[in-house]
Design a protein around this motif. Structure first.
Motif, PDB file in Angstrom:
ATOM      1  N   LYS A 161      46.133  49.471  38.093  1.00 34.30           N
ATOM      2  CA  LYS A 161      44.961  48.889  38.707  1.00 34.30           C
ATOM      3  C   LYS A 161      44.051  48.244  37.667  1.00 34.30           C
ATOM      4  CE  LYS A 161      44.671  51.931  42.742  1.00 34.30           C
ATOM      5  NZ  LYS A 161      43.824  52.910  43.467  1.00 34.30           N
ATOM      6  N   ARG A 162      43.382  47.210  38.125  1.00 37.92           N
ATOM      7  CA  ARG A 162      42.445  46.504  37.238  1.00 37.92           C
ATOM      8  C   ARG A 162      41.359  47.435  36.737  1.00 37.92           C
ATOM      9  NH1 ARG A 162      37.631  43.643  38.090  1.00 37.92           N
ATOM     10  NH2 ARG A 162      37.354  41.792  36.768  1.00 37.92           N
ATOM     11  N   GLU A 163      40.851  48.289  37.616  1.00 34.52           N
ATOM     12  CA  GLU A 163      39.782  49.217  37.234  1.00 34.52           C
ATOM     13  C   GLU A 163      40.253  50.201  36.174  1.00 34.52           C
ATOM     14  OE1 GLU A 163      40.631  48.408  40.235  1.00 34.52           O
ATOM     15  OE2 GLU A 163      38.849  47.313  40.960  1.00 34.52           O
ATOM     16  N   PHE A 214      37.521  43.003  30.951  1.00 31.63           N
ATOM     17  CA  PHE A 214      38.883  42.742  31.414  1.00 31.63           C
ATOM     18  C   PHE A 214      39.440  41.458  30.797  1.00 31.63           C
ATOM     19  CE2 PHE A 214      41.938  41.012  34.526  1.00 31.63           C
ATOM     20  CZ  PHE A 214      42.833  42.074  34.585  1.00 31.63           C
ATOM     21  N   ASN A 215      38.552  40.444  30.620  1.00 31.59           N
ATOM     22  CA  ASN A 215      38.978  39.152  30.067  1.00 31.59           C
ATOM     23  C   ASN A 215      38.899  39.111  28.542  1.00 31.59           C
ATOM     24  OD1 ASN A 215      39.416  38.061  32.640  1.00 31.59           O
ATOM     25  ND2 ASN A 215      37.283  37.414  32.828  1.00 31.59           N
ATOM     26  N   ARG A 230      41.206  38.662  40.796  1.00 35.57           N
ATOM     27  CA  ARG A 230      40.784  39.990  40.358  1.00 35.57           C
ATOM     28  C   ARG A 230      41.685  41.046  41.002  1.00 35.57           C
ATOM     29  NH1 ARG A 230      34.167  39.717  40.731  1.00 35.57           N
ATOM     30  NH2 ARG A 230      33.903  37.874  39.412  1.00 35.57           N
ATOM     31  N   GLY A 283      45.276  43.837  40.213  1.00 35.58           N
ATOM     32  CA  GLY A 283      45.912  44.644  39.185  1.00 35.58           C
ATOM     33  C   GLY A 283      46.984  43.862  38.446  1.00 35.58           C
ATOM     34  N   THR A 284      47.469  44.429  37.358  1.00 34.65           N
ATOM     35  CA  THR A 284      48.511  43.789  36.564  1.00 34.65           C
ATOM     36  C   THR A 284      49.777  44.627  36.604  1.00 34.65           C
ATOM     37  OG1 THR A 284      49.016  42.893  34.383  1.00 34.65           O
ATOM     38  CG2 THR A 284      47.824  44.968  34.449  1.00 34.65           C
ATOM     39  N   ASP A 334      33.962  42.533  34.208  1.00 34.83           N
ATOM     40  CA  ASP A 334      34.790  41.324  34.225  1.00 34.83           C
ATOM     41  C   ASP A 334      35.031  40.820  32.799  1.00 34.83           C
ATOM     42  OD1 ASP A 334      34.936  41.390  36.951  1.00 34.83           O
ATOM     43  OD2 ASP A 334      33.350  39.901  37.279  1.00 34.83           O
TER      44      ASP A 334
END
Length: 461
Positions: A178-180, A262-263, A166, A168-169, A259
């Motif tokens: 950031k992932r968020e 995001f997926n 979990r 960032g990309t 989650d």
């Protein structure tokens, strides 16, 4: 007492055991559910076969098939469609023809009753078989090999997704995101795409509950069900957006939603309130909008000439409503009414100018394991590398005291999604299986299509 017959039946039963175990690699196309068939099941069958050989002059094949398919192996099989399958599979391996040398267990002729006497000779025959059996050995079409490979790939990808960190990309330009921020952007986009709730009170006024039109009641129920789901989707999205912006605490439920977003998966809290679907989140929201648009058009313009059965939350209620309309119109008891089926060789509803006098036209079904051949007006073998095919418009024709056709048709199960197996809901209906539909089979024995795993679906994902 009958060593020759015993050796052939032992070989045939062992081959059957291997087939039903290996068929599971094709997923729902092989078996609706996963069953743990054991060597104990095989040994019990072999003991019974030996007993019948010793005690009876004539081998009771029908009794052996019943014991094996209904009790020994069948005791594990809980799905009614799988029970139909295992009985038809066993009929290939437990028949008087097995006692003849060279009897073919499949059309290819690779697997036959061996001409062998000793264990060594039988083992030599078995060593000559292919390491990877062709789908035709299991009664399946060659396309099933693609289905099996796809299932393995999906399992692999699901494992990879579950193990991803979990964090960032990184974009193609090398800048970190950031992932968020990704979740926030996607959630904001989803919030703008979620349809508005139906005005149920206005719908009840425009389409009141009347004795002669059950479709009004069905429409109200559908809108109520969609409102319940849309309310959950809207509320959880709004709370998730607040949590991502630091306005509320990110609890376990909201974390699960974020989650899933995001997926690109449908959050569990949405799926429990929604209709069965295997689509990723991006496609799921598009499908949701299409479903709501179909009902909205019905509300605004009146009953459609052709119903999109894939767009219904509870299609079983739609079928019941259609039967009720016919029964009340002709003053028949509703439990004496059932459907006949006529495939209209049209794929676009533009060619349908009027609704039928009785019954209804439906569209939106897809077939796996075979295809509809409009030239011969019957189901036919799938085209190479074509796993699914669209069904034309079908006319559901209610009829009183209708006799079920047994010859020249395939009783095709209709499911909501490709996973096939469902559970019984509180209404007594399956969460996946909808009905059997009788389709012309062009003089091909129904057993052929049962082994093929042919079925119809309201959605492919």
């Amino acid at each position: 007492k009958k060593p020759g017959e015993w050796k052939k039946l032992l070989f045939s039963m062992s081959l059957f055991h291997a087939v039903i175990q290996d068929r599971s690699k094709f997923g729902p196309l092989g078996w609706n559910k996963v069953y743990d068939f054991t060597e104990g099941d095989l040994h019990v069958c072999l003991k019974q076969i030996k007993m019948f050989l010793d005690e009876y002059d004539e081998i009771p094949f029908a009794v052996i098939r019943f014991l094996c398919a209904e009790i020994n192996y069948g005791g594990r099989v809980t799905d009614m469609h799988d029970r139909r399958l295992i009985k038809n599979l066993l009929s290939t391996f437990m028949t008087p023809d097995v006692l003849e040398d060279g009897y073919k267990f499949s059309n290819s002729g690779i697997y036959t009753t061996p001409v062998a006497e000793t264990v060594k000779e039988f083992l030599e025959v078995i060593k000559g078989y292919p390491m990877t059996p062709s789908p035709e050995m299991f009664g399946l079409h060659e396309n099933a090999e693609i289905t099996g490979a796809n299932n393995e790939a999906y399992e692999l990808f699901a494992t990879i997704i579950s193990m991803q960190p979990r964090v960032g990309t990184t974009s193609t330009k090398g800048s970190h995101q950031k992932r968020e921020d990704i979740i926030l952007k996607v959630a904001q986009d989803l919030a703008t795409k979620v349809p508005e709730l139906f005005e149920v009170e206005q719908i009840v006024t425009k389409y009141p509950n009347i004795y002669t039109e059950s479709m009004n009641t069905f429409l109200q129920q559908e809108c109520t069900l969609y409102n319940g789901m849309l309310g959950v989707v809207r509320n959880s999205l709004n709370e998730c957006l607040k949590a991502l912006q630091g306005q509320v605490v990110m609890g376990p439920d909201l974390e699960a939603v974020s989650d899933s977003i995001f997926n690109n998966q449908v959050p569990e809290i949405w799926a429990t309130k929604a209709y069965p679907s295997l689509k990723p989140l991006s496609s799921w929201i598009v499908d949701l909008r299409d479903r709501v648009a179909f009902l909205s058009k019905w509300i605004e313009s009146g009953k459609p000439h052709v119903y999109w059965i894939s767009g219904f939350f509870f299609p079983q209620a739609f079928l019941t409503g259609t039967l009720q309309n016919y029964a009340r119109k002709h003053k028949y008891p509703v439990d004496t009414i059932s459907f006949d089926f006529k495939v209209i060789d049209l794929f676009m509803e533009d060619g349908i100018a009027y609704a039928p006098e009785d019954g209804c036209y439906i569209r939106g079904l897809y077939m796996e394991g075979a295809r509809w051949d409009s030239e011969v007006h019957a189901i036919a073998e799938s085209n190479p590398k074509e796993l699914y095919s669209e069904m034309p418009i079908i006319w559901l024709m209610p009829e009183q005291h209708r006799k079920k056709r047994e010859m020249g048709v395939y009783h095709c199960p209709v499911y909501k999604v490709l996973t096939r197996h469902g559970t019984l809901s509180t209404t007594g209906h399956s969460t996946s299986f909808i009905m059997y539909m009788e389709l012309p089979s062009n003089k091909i024995d129904e057993k052929h299509w049962i082994l093929r795993g042919v079925a119809l679906f309201t959605a492919l994902k």
